[in-house]
Design a protein around this motif. Sequence first.
Motif, PDB file in Angstrom:
ATOM      1  N   GLN A  75      35.994  40.655  34.683  1.00  0.00           N
ATOM      2  CA  GLN A  75      36.924  39.830  35.441  1.00  0.00           C
ATOM      3  C   GLN A  75      38.011  39.247  34.546  1.00  0.00           C
ATOM      4  O   GLN A  75      39.177  39.138  34.949  1.00  0.00           O
ATOM      5  CB  GLN A  75      36.156  38.695  36.142  1.00  0.00           C
ATOM      6  CG  GLN A  75      37.013  37.768  36.994  1.00  0.00           C
ATOM      7  CD  GLN A  75      37.704  38.489  38.148  1.00  0.00           C
ATOM      8  OE1 GLN A  75      37.257  39.536  38.598  1.00  0.00           O
ATOM      9  NE2 GLN A  75      38.807  37.926  38.622  1.00  0.00           N
ATOM     10  N   ALA A  76      37.649  38.911  33.322  1.00  0.00           N
ATOM     11  CA  ALA A  76      38.641  38.392  32.384  1.00  0.00           C
ATOM     12  C   ALA A  76      39.717  39.430  32.082  1.00  0.00           C
ATOM     13  O   ALA A  76      40.911  39.123  32.068  1.00  0.00           O
ATOM     14  CB  ALA A  76      37.960  37.948  31.092  1.00  0.00           C
ATOM     15  N   ARG A  77      39.305  40.676  31.859  1.00  0.00           N
ATOM     16  CA  ARG A  77      40.284  41.744  31.613  1.00  0.00           C
ATOM     17  C   ARG A  77      41.176  41.945  32.829  1.00  0.00           C
ATOM     18  O   ARG A  77      42.394  42.172  32.704  1.00  0.00           O
ATOM     19  CB  ARG A  77      39.561  43.047  31.273  1.00  0.00           C
ATOM     20  CG  ARG A  77      38.830  43.046  29.934  1.00  0.00           C
ATOM     21  CD  ARG A  77      38.340  44.439  29.574  1.00  0.00           C
ATOM     22  NE  ARG A  77      37.280  44.378  28.579  1.00  0.00           N
ATOM     23  CZ  ARG A  77      35.980  44.418  28.855  1.00  0.00           C
ATOM     24  NH1 ARG A  77      35.580  44.543  30.124  1.00  0.00           N
ATOM     25  NH2 ARG A  77      35.094  44.348  27.902  1.00  0.00           N
ATOM     26  N   ALA A  78      40.586  41.882  34.027  1.00  0.00           N
ATOM     27  CA  ALA A  78      41.365  42.054  35.259  1.00  0.00           C
ATOM     28  C   ALA A  78      42.416  40.960  35.396  1.00  0.00           C
ATOM     29  O   ALA A  78      43.562  41.228  35.796  1.00  0.00           O
ATOM     30  CB  ALA A  78      40.420  42.055  36.461  1.00  0.00           C
ATOM     31  N   LEU A  79      42.056  39.718  35.052  1.00  0.00           N
ATOM     32  CA  LEU A  79      43.014  38.620  35.127  1.00  0.00           C
ATOM     33  C   LEU A  79      44.162  38.824  34.149  1.00  0.00           C
ATOM     34  O   LEU A  79      45.334  38.544  34.463  1.00  0.00           O
ATOM     35  CB  LEU A  79      42.307  37.290  34.854  1.00  0.00           C
ATOM     36  CG  LEU A  79      41.405  36.764  35.973  1.00  0.00           C
ATOM     37  CD1 LEU A  79      40.581  35.577  35.484  1.00  0.00           C
ATOM     38  CD2 LEU A  79      42.234  36.369  37.199  1.00  0.00           C
ATOM     39  N   LEU A  80      43.854  39.320  32.958  1.00  0.00           N
ATOM     40  CA  LEU A  80      44.910  39.570  31.972  1.00  0.00           C
ATOM     41  C   LEU A  80      45.861  40.666  32.465  1.00  0.00           C
ATOM     42  O   LEU A  80      47.078  40.570  32.279  1.00  0.00           O
ATOM     43  CB  LEU A  80      44.303  39.955  30.625  1.00  0.00           C
ATOM     44  CG  LEU A  80      43.532  38.854  29.878  1.00  0.00           C
ATOM     45  CD1 LEU A  80      42.965  39.396  28.561  1.00  0.00           C
ATOM     46  CD2 LEU A  80      44.419  37.644  29.605  1.00  0.00           C
ATOM     47  N   ARG A  81      45.300  41.702  33.079  1.00  0.00           N
ATOM     48  CA  ARG A  81      46.163  42.765  33.614  1.00  0.00           C
ATOM     49  C   ARG A  81      47.069  42.220  34.720  1.00  0.00           C
ATOM     50  O   ARG A  81      48.270  42.530  34.770  1.00  0.00           O
ATOM     51  CB  ARG A  81      45.305  43.913  34.151  1.00  0.00           C
ATOM     52  CG  ARG A  81      44.666  44.782  33.070  1.00  0.00           C
ATOM     53  CD  ARG A  81      44.132  46.083  33.652  1.00  0.00           C
ATOM     54  NE  ARG A  81      43.091  45.863  34.655  1.00  0.00           N
ATOM     55  CZ  ARG A  81      41.783  45.771  34.381  1.00  0.00           C
ATOM     56  NH1 ARG A  81      41.376  45.881  33.114  1.00  0.00           N
ATOM     57  NH2 ARG A  81      40.916  45.584  35.347  1.00  0.00           N
TER      58      ARG A  81
END
Length: 536
Positions: free
Chosen positions: A359-365
């Motif tokens: 989820q953290a990677r998705a937020l950064l994207r």
Amino acid sequence: MHKVVNRSLALRLAVAAMMMGAAAQLAAKPLVVCSEASPEGFDVVQYTTAVTFDAASETLFNRLVEFKPGTTDIQPSLAERWEVSADGLTYTFHLRQGVKFHTTGYFTPSRDFNADDVLWSLRRQLDPAHPWHDKTSIGFPYFESMAFKQLLKSVDKTDDHTVVITLTRPEAPFLRDMAMAFTSIYSAEYGDQLLKAGKTAELNSKPIGTGPFIFQRYNKDAQVRFKPNPDYFRGKPPADALIFAIATDSNVRLQKLRANECQVALYPKPDDVPSIIKDPNLKVAQTEALVTGYIAMNTQHPYLSDVRVRKAINMAFDRQTHVDQLFGKGNALVAVNPYPPTMMGYNTTNRNLPRDLDQARALLRQAGVPEGTVITLFTRNGGGPTNPNPRLSAEMLQADLAQIGLKLDIRVMEWAEMLRRAKKGEADLVSSGWAGDNGDPDNFLTPLLSCEAAKNGENYARWCNSKFQQLITRAREVIDNDERATLYSEALKVYDDDQPWISMAHPKVFTAMRDNVEGYVISPLTTNNFATTKVK
């Protein structure tokens, strides 16, 4: 026969006198304290750090009111008593008489402490027309962060021993605020002397106060030396000298303590405490202090201005492992809110975001943050109560962020340099900590997270949220504690939604000392006062 008896008696009396003299000499020994960092200076109103307060406000100065040792309760100090008007706007302080300012090689007072000294000390920070108002390079950060410029309507005297402070609005924590370092009382006479001589910078290097110790000399990064004040109004301190031996490494402080090169070692690492307790020559004082360790995220910097990025960083951070590694199990609580759960208005419904790398990677994207983006972290070069091992802490965060594609550039620097650059907003992230100075929630929220603190740089996150500001401002004005608690809880929900910090830990605080040290009282405010401490 009588002559023999008299000679024997005289001999016994002489020996007894010698032994009493030797005992008196042994009773008063130097007290050496291994301290964790160099003070920034001795004009204490310019600073906000605990190490500077220990070396300046707790040794050299007094305030109108002070905290009872080991508590957050108020007791008289330079004011013997006070009255508060029914509307909560007027405080009348009746001053203690016969209090002496320090006599040194660079200043000899011609009078005792009086109301003029209180007016000089507070008006200097309040009034732009005061001749000393512009004599600092950084202003008055605590006075400004606490919004005292807006709070104080006037500071006047009715006679030499009575001071009247009028507020623009009721302020629930006002008396506790008046026990804090930035309200320390200076000698107006000494100020006038320096101003006339064109030596105003010496207020920061050659201090004069009414406190328990008199300044002697300071060798930066090495030692601060004081002698006891023989005229101190609470009685001369029992140590015949107080020396702060500066050692940024907690291992070095402990080594010096074991070797009796210092008798008190501040802030040992929590995992060293069991071995200290087992040593028959040492002992430990500990308390559930009002302390928070945190990492501020600069909300005015690219990417970090987006709450999604701040949430992603919080979701990558492995809090429990971090706290266990730094403090040892049972020595710290994982932080959720900016202040500990023992304080009024703590929001029990707030929860840290769950660790979720996907989820953290998705937020950064979603926020458009490129893979491999570099962010900087400023941290200190020596450990303290809020972070006993800054290098390890930074490297653990670095490893966590690498898992979501962020590169952490760790910048380790000396404490004062880090603070100076952090206040200028140079860093993306700042590893910091805070010890409450008065036991009130306002002392965490206003200096660290208010809009005013964002302007002067004390708010390292540069976060200014109008709803949050309205809530904490209203909470200061309300006298009813239940209503204040509700307002603070609502403010903490706003903080939780916006994520300006990585909240880390609320650690216990420890002080190690030799077994023959007496009279030291550990404070939940983490200040260290040695006015009653002695070495047997």
